[in-house]
Scaffold this motif. Structure first.
Motif, short mmCIF file in Angstrom:
data_model
loop_
_atom_site.label_atom_id
_atom_site.label_comp_id
_atom_site.label_asym_id
_atom_site.label_seq_id
_atom_site.Cartn_x
_atom_site.Cartn_y
_atom_site.Cartn_z
N HIS A 25 -1.20 40.64 12.30
CA HIS A 25 -0.80 41.73 12.91
C HIS A 25 -1.07 42.92 11.91
O HIS A 25 -0.39 43.07 10.75
N GLY A 28 0.16 49.29 12.60
CA GLY A 28 -0.59 50.46 13.01
C GLY A 28 -1.54 50.40 13.59
O GLY A 28 -1.94 51.54 14.65
N GLY A 29 -1.96 49.19 13.95
CA GLY A 29 -3.26 48.94 14.89
C GLY A 29 -4.65 49.32 14.30
O GLY A 29 -4.52 50.00 13.04
N SER A 38 0.52 57.88 11.70
CA SER A 38 0.35 56.79 12.81
C SER A 38 1.82 56.63 13.48
O SER A 38 2.97 56.73 12.86
N ASN A 39 1.68 56.42 14.64
CA ASN A 39 3.13 56.03 15.70
C ASN A 39 3.38 54.53 15.32
O ASN A 39 3.16 53.71 16.16
N ILE A 40 4.17 54.24 14.32
CA ILE A 40 4.28 52.77 14.02
C ILE A 40 5.44 52.15 15.03
O ILE A 40 5.18 50.94 15.49
N TRP A 43 3.58 51.23 18.15
CA TRP A 43 2.74 50.19 17.96
C TRP A 43 3.66 48.72 18.10
O TRP A 43 3.29 47.88 18.65
N SER A 44 4.57 48.90 17.28
CA SER A 44 5.45 47.71 17.27
C SER A 44 6.10 47.31 18.52
O SER A 44 6.30 45.89 18.76
N SER A 46 4.34 47.22 21.30
CA SER A 46 3.88 46.72 22.23
C SER A 46 3.18 45.40 21.61
O SER A 46 2.32 44.66 22.21
N GLN A 47 3.74 44.88 20.59
CA GLN A 47 3.46 43.46 19.90
C GLN A 47 4.40 42.65 20.13
O GLN A 47 5.66 42.74 20.63
#
Length: 222
Positions: A25, A28-29, A38-40, A43-44, A46-47
């Motif tokens: 992973h 931040g993508g 970044s919108n961390i 992102w997290s 969605s993982q």
């Protein structure tokens, strides 16, 4: 030797499967990173993180990665780190299930959004217990119930009918035992007399009566 070879091959196969299924992973993508732009958190969310996966932090020299506790994560406090990284390309393996927290230790960066909280789940390769299938009542064989046939004599048990209750004779209260009868011996108050003495006494009495009668006749004659 054959058993050891089979065991080694099975272990290697399990490791290869786990490596193949492990995910890397990039924080931040692909269109972001470990930075303030970044919108961390989005992102997290969605993982899906599992045991065996890796977190990859990529960042410039003005950033770093510090693993902290939940309290330090909430307060953006980097002074009590669990782990710290500053090489610009840090890989963090997820070796156990549970929650982990990361922040950037540069002043003000954590408050600007450089913080990451993840929840690592159990490994996808771990075996799951198979459900226990219990037979349904429809599958169970029917067992016929055979009514018992009781004879008329057995309808009333001896415990329920008074006429069947007989008391066993107790040896302590038997009255038919023949016991010897003892007649009481009463001592006699009369003295036994010798037959010869009794005969002499009788003759004496008769002689006394004869003498007395003679005296009576003499008295009458005078």
């Amino acid at each position: 030797m054959v058993v050891c070879e089979i065991f080694i091959r099975a272990s290697l196969a399990a490791i290869l499967i786990e490596i193949a299924m492990a995910a890397n992973h990039i924080v931040g993508g692909p269109n972001g990173g470990w930075d303030t732009n970044s919108n961390i958190q989005a992102w997290s969310s969605s993982q899906k993180f599992s045991v065996g996966d890796n977190l990859i932090f990529q960042y410039p020299p003005n950033h770093n990665v510090i693993e902290v506790t939940k309290a330090d994560y909430d307060s953006c406090q980097p002074t009590n780190p669990i782990q710290s990284y500053s090489d610009g390309a840090s890989t963090v393996p997820l070796t156990s299930p549970g929650k982990r927290y990361f922040i950037c230790g540069s002043p003000g960066h954590c408050n600007q959004g450089m913080k990451l909280a993840i929840d690592t789940l159990a490994s996808a390769t771990s075996s799951t217990s198979s459900p226990t299938i219990s037979p349904s009542p429809a599958d169970s064989p029917a067992i016929p119930v055979i009514p018992s046939i009781e004879s008329p004599e057995s309808t009333n048990s001896p415990a329920e009918s008074p006429e069947y209750i007989t008391a066993a004779p107790s040896p302590l209260f038997e009255t038919d035992v023949d016991s010897p009868t003892f007649s009481p011996v009463i001592p006699s108050t009369e003295k036994s007399q010798d037959p010869s003495t009794a005969s002499a006494n009788k003759e004496n009495v008769q002689a006394f009566i004869g003498i007395a009668f003679s005296f009576l006749l003499m008295f009458i004659a005078f």
